[in-house]
Motif scaffolding. Structure first.
Motif, PDB file in Angstrom:
ATOM      1  N   UNK A 184      -7.380   3.326   4.721  1.00 13.96           N
ATOM      2  CA  UNK A 184      -7.805   2.785   6.018  1.00 13.96           C
ATOM      3  C   UNK A 184      -9.297   2.454   6.003  1.00 13.96           C
ATOM      4  N   UNK A 185     -10.092   3.304   5.384  1.00 15.15           N
ATOM      5  CA  UNK A 185     -11.529   3.017   5.286  1.00 15.15           C
ATOM      6  C   UNK A 185     -11.792   1.755   4.479  1.00 15.15           C
ATOM      7  N   UNK A 186     -11.016   1.556   3.412  1.00 13.52           N
ATOM      8  CA  UNK A 186     -11.162   0.342   2.619  1.00 13.52           C
ATOM      9  C   UNK A 186     -10.797  -0.896   3.406  1.00 13.52           C
ATOM     10  N   UNK A 187      -9.720  -0.811   4.172  1.00 10.85           N
ATOM     11  CA  UNK A 187      -9.294  -1.943   5.001  1.00 10.85           C
ATOM     12  C   UNK A 187     -10.387  -2.293   6.016  1.00 10.85           C
ATOM     13  N   UNK A 188     -10.919  -1.272   6.690  1.00  2.00           N
ATOM     14  CA  UNK A 188     -11.937  -1.530   7.708  1.00  2.00           C
ATOM     15  C   UNK A 188     -13.210  -2.116   7.100  1.00  2.00           C
ATOM     16  N   UNK A 189     -13.595  -1.643   5.925  1.00  3.74           N
ATOM     17  CA  UNK A 189     -14.778  -2.204   5.267  1.00  3.74           C
ATOM     18  C   UNK A 189     -14.538  -3.655   4.873  1.00  3.74           C
ATOM     19  N   UNK A 237      -0.513   3.722   7.347  1.00  2.00           N
ATOM     20  CA  UNK A 237      -0.303   5.057   7.939  1.00  2.00           C
ATOM     21  C   UNK A 237      -1.627   5.786   8.167  1.00  2.00           C
ATOM     22  N   UNK A 238      -1.711   6.529   9.255  1.00  2.00           N
ATOM     23  CA  UNK A 238      -2.948   7.226   9.603  1.00  2.00           C
ATOM     24  C   UNK A 238      -3.350   8.254   8.555  1.00  2.00           C
ATOM     25  N   UNK A 253       4.135   8.564   5.283  1.00  2.00           N
ATOM     26  CA  UNK A 253       2.928   9.255   4.856  1.00  2.00           C
ATOM     27  C   UNK A 253       2.978   9.684   3.413  1.00  2.00           C
ATOM     28  N   UNK A 254       3.968   9.200   2.686  1.00  2.00           N
ATOM     29  CA  UNK A 254       4.131   9.618   1.297  1.00  2.00           C
ATOM     30  C   UNK A 254       2.996   9.084   0.447  1.00  2.00           C
ATOM     31  N   UNK A 255       2.906   9.583  -0.763  1.00  2.00           N
ATOM     32  CA  UNK A 255       1.852   9.164  -1.674  1.00  2.00           C
ATOM     33  C   UNK A 255       1.892   7.643  -1.817  1.00  2.00           C
ATOM     34  N   UNK A 256       0.713   7.035  -1.670  1.00  2.00           N
ATOM     35  CA  UNK A 256       0.736   5.592  -1.466  1.00  2.00           C
ATOM     36  C   UNK A 256       0.853   4.767  -2.731  1.00  2.00           C
ATOM     37  N   UNK A 257       0.878   5.373  -3.906  1.00  2.00           N
ATOM     38  CA  UNK A 257       1.138   4.560  -5.081  1.00  2.00           C
ATOM     39  C   UNK A 257       2.543   4.823  -5.614  1.00  2.00           C
ATOM     40  N   UNK A 268       0.782  -1.233   0.000  1.00  2.00           N
ATOM     41  CA  UNK A 268       0.000   0.000   0.000  1.00  2.00           C
ATOM     42  C   UNK A 268       0.813   1.283   0.000  1.00  2.00           C
ATOM     43  N   UNK A 269       2.108   1.211   0.308  1.00  2.00           N
ATOM     44  CA  UNK A 269       2.914   2.429   0.375  1.00  2.00           C
ATOM     45  C   UNK A 269       4.258   2.226  -0.321  1.00  2.00           C
TER      46      UNK A 269
END
Length: 787
Positions: free
Chosen positions: A622-627, A615-616, A783-787, A502-503
Motif C-alpha cells: 500500500x505504501x508503494x502504491x501511494x508513493x 488488502x489493508x 490477506x494471504x502472502x502476496x507473492x 499483487x495477491x
C-alpha cells in the motif's frame, strides 16, 4: 615443563581401542593463534586473548571426568558419572577476563572486559544479553555455580599452565582499545558489530582446531579453491566466447548487445577505483549480473580483497544465478548458501559443504536473509562466517528490495563494514534506491544512510534511453479499481500476454475468469505453488514463447502471476499488464516485456498499468502504491528511468512509521558500559517473520527431466525418517502457509507434523495442479502472502 593432563577433547582410533588426547593447553594456544589471524585487521590481540581463555573451564577435574566418561575410554575412573553441570566450561574464561582486567586496569578495565565475557561465555550457546543474561550468570543469582567452575579451573591451570592465565606479552589496554574498529565512530552499531566479529573469529577458530584433531583429513578437504585471479580469467574467457557468438550471429550492432558491452566495459574500468560504495544502475536485460561480477572480481583482484559475496533477495533468483555461475566456474567452485541449496546429497562435495559453514571460499552466492540475519545473529553457526566478510566485495543484487522495516540497522551494519572492515559494497539494480542520509521533520526519524555511491555507469539516463524497449500506459484514474470482468475483456484480446497482480487471490480469480471467457487454459504462477511446480510452469512458458517466435506454436499464451516473476525470471512477452504497485515493481514488470528487443521492426513492447484493490494487511504494498500515485501527480514522465526513482524511494521510505520497527539499533547501540542485548536483537531481527507461518510438504509430481520424485521421499518421511538430506530434497516441494490454517488441517487429519513447524500434506486434494495449495479448495484469503 609440567606434564599435560587437562583435556580439550579425546577421540578413539578407528580400531575403537586406542584413545588419542587433545591437550587443553595445545588447543587453547592453537585457537588463540587462529583467532588472531582471522581478526588480523580488526582486533588480533583481543581475539588471541579470547582464544587463550575460551576453554579455561575445561581445566577443572569435573570436566576431566565428564569427557572420559562420555568417551567410555577410561573404565577405572569413579563408577558414578559426573553431573551435566560438570561439562559446562565457558563461564570460567569470562570471569577470568573480568577479574584480571579489573586487577590490572581498575573498574574501567572490568567494563572493557565485558567484550571478552560476551565472546567467551557465548562460544557454544551463542551471544547473550548483558542485562538479565550474562550479568545474572556471572555476577547474579547464577554466579555461585560459575564462580565455583572458575575457582576449580583456575587452581588446576595454575598447576599445569600458569602462563595461560596471563595476558599475551606486549598487550597494552590503551593501545588495544584505540585500535577497536569504529571506537570513535558515531555509528551506533560499530561496537556491537565489532564484538560479533571477534565472536566469529573465535568460534571459527575453535571449530577448525577441534575439527583438525577429531578428523585429521577433514581440514584438508576445505582447501583447493582457485584464486580470485583465476575466477576473473575464467569469467573473461566466458564473456569473450559470448561476444564471439553474438558476432557470429550478426547481432553485434543490435542496440541491446551494444548496451551490454558498454555496461561490461565500464564495470571493468571502474574496478580500479578505490574501495567503497558503488552503484550499478542498469535496465533489466542490460547484462548486470555478469557485468557486476566482472567488476567484483576485477576489483577484488586489484585491491587484494579475499572473496566476493553475491547476495540475492529470493531463492527463485539465486538458483538461476548460481546455475549460470556454476556453468562458468564449475559446480564445485561456487558456494551456494541458502535454504534450498544442495538438495541432492550427490551434488554436494565435501569442500562445498564445509565452505558453507564458514564461507572460506572465493565466491559465495547467498540470500539477503542469510547475509543480514547473520549480521544480527547470536548463534555460533550463524555468526561463524562473519569474519570472512572483512576484506570482501559484497554485491547486493536487486538492492531496492531491502526491507524498509529493517532498513536502518541494515544500513548501519553495511556502513560499518565499509568504513572499518575493508568491504567494498556494490548496489546493483535497475531501480536504484536512495540509501544515503535522509532528513525528516522530526530529527529523531532521520535516516542514517550509506556514503554517496560512486556510479559505475557514466551516463545512466543515456543507457536507459538506449535500452528503452517498452512504452508504459498509465490509467487516467489511479484510484478506482478495475473490475475482473473489465480486465479479463482486455486480456482476452491479447494473444500473448503476461499479467502480474499483487495477491494470490487476484491471480487465482483472474485465471478462472480468463478460462471461462476465452475457453483457453491460462497459466498461473504464485507462491502457493511449490518451487518445483513454479519451475516447471516457467520452463513451459519459455518453451512456448520460443516456439511462438519461431512460428511453430501460435496458441494463445496468457499467464497470470504474482510478483515472483519480476526479479530474475528471464521471460520475454510482447505485452505485460501490471496491477498498480510501487514504481520499482512496475519497472521490474517492464523487464519481462520485449526484454531482448526482438519484436518485429524494432517495435516497442506495451506495459499496461491497471488498478486493483490492495488488502489493508499489505502495508508495504500500500505504501508503494501511494508513493507511485504521489509521484505521478507531480508530473512524472512516462518512462521509468533513474530520475524517477530518486524521487520515488524517499517518499516510499518516509511512508513507514519506522525504518527500525523492532528497535534493533536501540538494543545494540554503542554504550560506555558495553551493555548490549545480542540475544534479544537476534530474536527480533527476522526478515521473514515465521511466527505465523508453517511449511507444508506437498505431493506434487514433476515430469521435468532430472526432477526429484518426491513420492519415495514422502514415504520415508511418513515412516518417521527426518534425515537432513531428506528434508533438504523436499524443500523444492514445500509451500509456506498460515499456521492457523495448517493447525485446522492438522485437527482434521489432513496434515501430519514431521518436524516442529513442518507438515506433510496427507490430503492430496488440497494441492491443485494449477493453483497449488488452496485453503479448503476455495479462494485464497485476501490477506494471504502476496507473492
Amino acid at each position: 615443563m609440567k606434564p599435560k593432563t587437562a583435556l580439550a577433547h579425546i577421540r578413539l582410533e578407528a580400531d575403537g581401542q586406542r584413545v588419542v588426547e587433545h591437550w587443553l593447553v595445545d588447543h587453547s594456544l592453537d585457537v588463540a593463534s587462529l583467532a588472531r589471524d582471522f581478526a588480523a585487521t580488526f582486533g588480533p590481540q583481543w581475539a588471541a586473548i579470547a582464544g587463550r581463555w575460551h576453554d579455561l573451564g575445561k581445566f577443572r577435574p569435573g570436566f576431566y571426568r565428564y569427557i572420559r566418561g562420555v568417551s567410555g575410554a577410561d573404565a577405572h575412573l569413579e563408577g558414578k558419572w559426573p553431573t551435566g553441570n560438570e561439562k559446562t566450561h565457558s563461564a570460567a574464561g569470562a570471569l577470568h577476563a573480568l577479574d584480571l582486567f579489573e586487577q590490572r586496569y581498575g573498574p574501567a578495565g572490568r567494563v572493557v572486559a565485558r567484550v571478552l565475557a560476551y565472546v567467551i561465555a557465548g562460544h557454544h550457546a551463542g551471544l547473550d544479553d548483558w542485562t538479565a543474561g550474562l550479568d545474572t550468570r556471572l555476577l547474579g543469582t547464577r554466579a555461585p555455580d560459575s564462580r565455583l567452575e572458575y575457582d576449580q579451573a583456575r587452581a588446576k591451570c595454575l598447576e599445569e599452565a600458569p602462563e595461560l592465565l596471563d595476558l599475551p606479552a606486549g598487550f597494552d589496554l590503551r593501545t588495544a582499545a584505540a585500535d577497536i574498529p569504529g571506537a570513535r565512530s558515531s555509528n551506533p552499531l560499530a561496537l556491537a558489530l565489532w564484538v560479533r566479529m571477534l565472536f566469529s573469529a573465535l568460534v571459527d577458530a575453535d571449530f577448525l582446531d577441534t575439527e583438525r584433531f577429531m578428523d585429521e583429513g577433514r581440514n584438508d578437504r576445505r582447501s583447493g579453491f582457485a584464486t580470485i585471479t583465476s575466477y576473473r580469467e575464467q569469467l573473461d574467457q566466458h564473456l569473450a566466447r559470448k561476444a564471439d557468438q553474438v558476432a557470429a550471429e550478426g547481432r553485434e550492432a543490435d542496440p541491446v548487445m551494444q548496451a551490454r558491452q558498454t555496461v561490461l566495459a565500464q564495470c571493468r574500468t571502474k574496478a580500479a577505483l578505490p574501495p567503497g560504495v558503488f552503484s550499478l544502475t542498469v535496465p533489466t536485460g542490460g547484462g548486470k549480473t555478469l557485468s557486476s561480477l566482472a567488476f567484483a572480481l576485477a576489483h577484488a583482484e586489484q585491491h587484494g580483497k579475499r572473496r566476493v559475496v553475491y547476495a540475492i533477495p529470493y531463492t527463485s533468483i539465486i538458483e538461476q544465478t548460481a546455475d549460470v555461475l556454476k556453468g562458468i566456474f564449475g559446480p564445485d567452485a561456487v558456494i551456494e548458501h541458502h535454504s534450498q541449496a544442495d538438495t541432492d546429497h550427490a551434488a554436494e562435495t565435501p569442500r562445498s559443504r564445509l565452505a558453507c559453514e564458514n564461507w572460506d571460499a572465493p565466491l559465495i552466492v547467498t540470500t539477503n536473509v542469510q547475509l543480514f540475519e547473520s549480521l544480527f545473529a547470536a548463534r555460533t553457526s550463524r555468526c561463524r562466517k562473519l569474519h570472512r566478510l572483512a576484506g570482501s566485495v559484497i554485491v547486493l543484487d536487486e538492492a531496492q528490495l531491502l526491507p524498509p522495516r529493517f532498513l536502518q540497522p541494515i544500513l548501519d551494519a553495511l556502513h560499518v563494514l565499509v568504513a572499518h572492515y575493508g568491504v567494498t559494497l556494490l548496489l546493483c539494480t535497475a531501480t536504484q534506491p536512495v540509501l544515503t542520509d535522509g532528513a525528516r521533520f522530526d530529527p529523531r526519524e532521520n535516516l542514517r544512510g550509506l556514503p554517496s555511491p560512486t556510479p559505475i555507469i557514466d551516463d545512466e539516463s543515456a543507457l536507459f534511453a538506449a535500452l528503452e524497449r517498452v512504452t508504459i500506459e498509465w490509467p487516467a484514474d489511479l484510484q478506482t479499481p478495475l473490475s475482473t470482468d473489465a480486465l479479463v475483456e482486455r486480456l482476452a484480446a491479447e494473444p500473448c500476454v503476461l499479467t502480474i497482480v499483487n495477491t494470490r487471490k487476484d491471480a487465482a480469480e483472474i485465471v478462472a475468469a480468463l478460462d471461462a471467457a476465452t475457453g483457453d487454459r491460462a497459466l498461473h504462477l504464485s507462491a502457493a505453488m511449490c518451487g518445483q511446480h513454479r519451475a516447471d510452469v516457467i520452463r513451459d512458458i519459455r518453451q512456448r514463447l520460443a516456439a511462438r517466435r519461431a512460428g511453430t506454436d501460435l496458441r494463445p499464451l496468457r499467464v497470470v502471476s504474482t510478483q515472483l516473476v519480476e526479479a530474475g525470471v528471464d521471460i520475454d512477452f510482447p505485452v505485460v499488464f501490471r496491477a498498480l504497485a510501487g514504481l520499482d515493481s512496475i519497472a521490474q514488470a517492464a523487464g519481462r516485456c520485449n526484454r531482448e528487443g526482438l519484436l518485429p521492426g524494432g517495435a516497442k513492447g506495451r506495459v499496461v498499468v491497471f488498478v486493483r484493490a490492495v488488502p489493508k494487511l499489505l502495508t508495504e504494498l500500500r505504501n508503494g502504491v501511494q508513493a507511485s500515485i504521489s509521484i505521478r501527480a507531480t508530473g512524472m514522465g512516462e518512462a521509468l528511468g533513474p530520475a524517477a526513482f530518486q524521487r520515488y524511494f524517499p517518499q516510499f521510505y518516509d511512508a513507514f512509521r519506522s525504518r527500525d520497527e523492532r528497535g534493533i539499533v536501540e538494543l545494540l547501540k554503542k554504550t560506555n558500559d558495553f551493555n548490549f542485548s545480542f540475544g534479544t536483537a537476534a530474536t527480533k531481527f527476522k526478515l521473514i517473520d515465521d511466527e505465523d507461518q508453517a511449511q507444508v510438504i506437498v505431493p506434487y509430481t514433476s515430469l521435468a527431466e532430472g526432477a526429484v520424485d518426491p513420492a519415495p521421499l514422502i514415504a520415508k518421511l511418513r515412516a518417521g525418517d527426518t534425515d537432513r538430506w531428506l528434508m533438504r530434497a523436499l524443500q523444492r516441494y514445500t509451500v509456506t502457509a498460515r499456521k492457523a490454517q495448517v493447525t485446522a488441517w492438522q485437527t482434521a487429519g489432513d496434515v501430519q507434523e514431521v518436524q516442529p513447524g513442518c507438515f506433510l500434506l496427507i490430503d492430496a486434494l488440497r494441492y491443485d495442479e494449477r493453483f497449488g495449495l488452496r485453503p479448503d479448495n476455495g479462494p485464497l484469503d485476501p490477506g494471504s502472502f502476496f507473492i
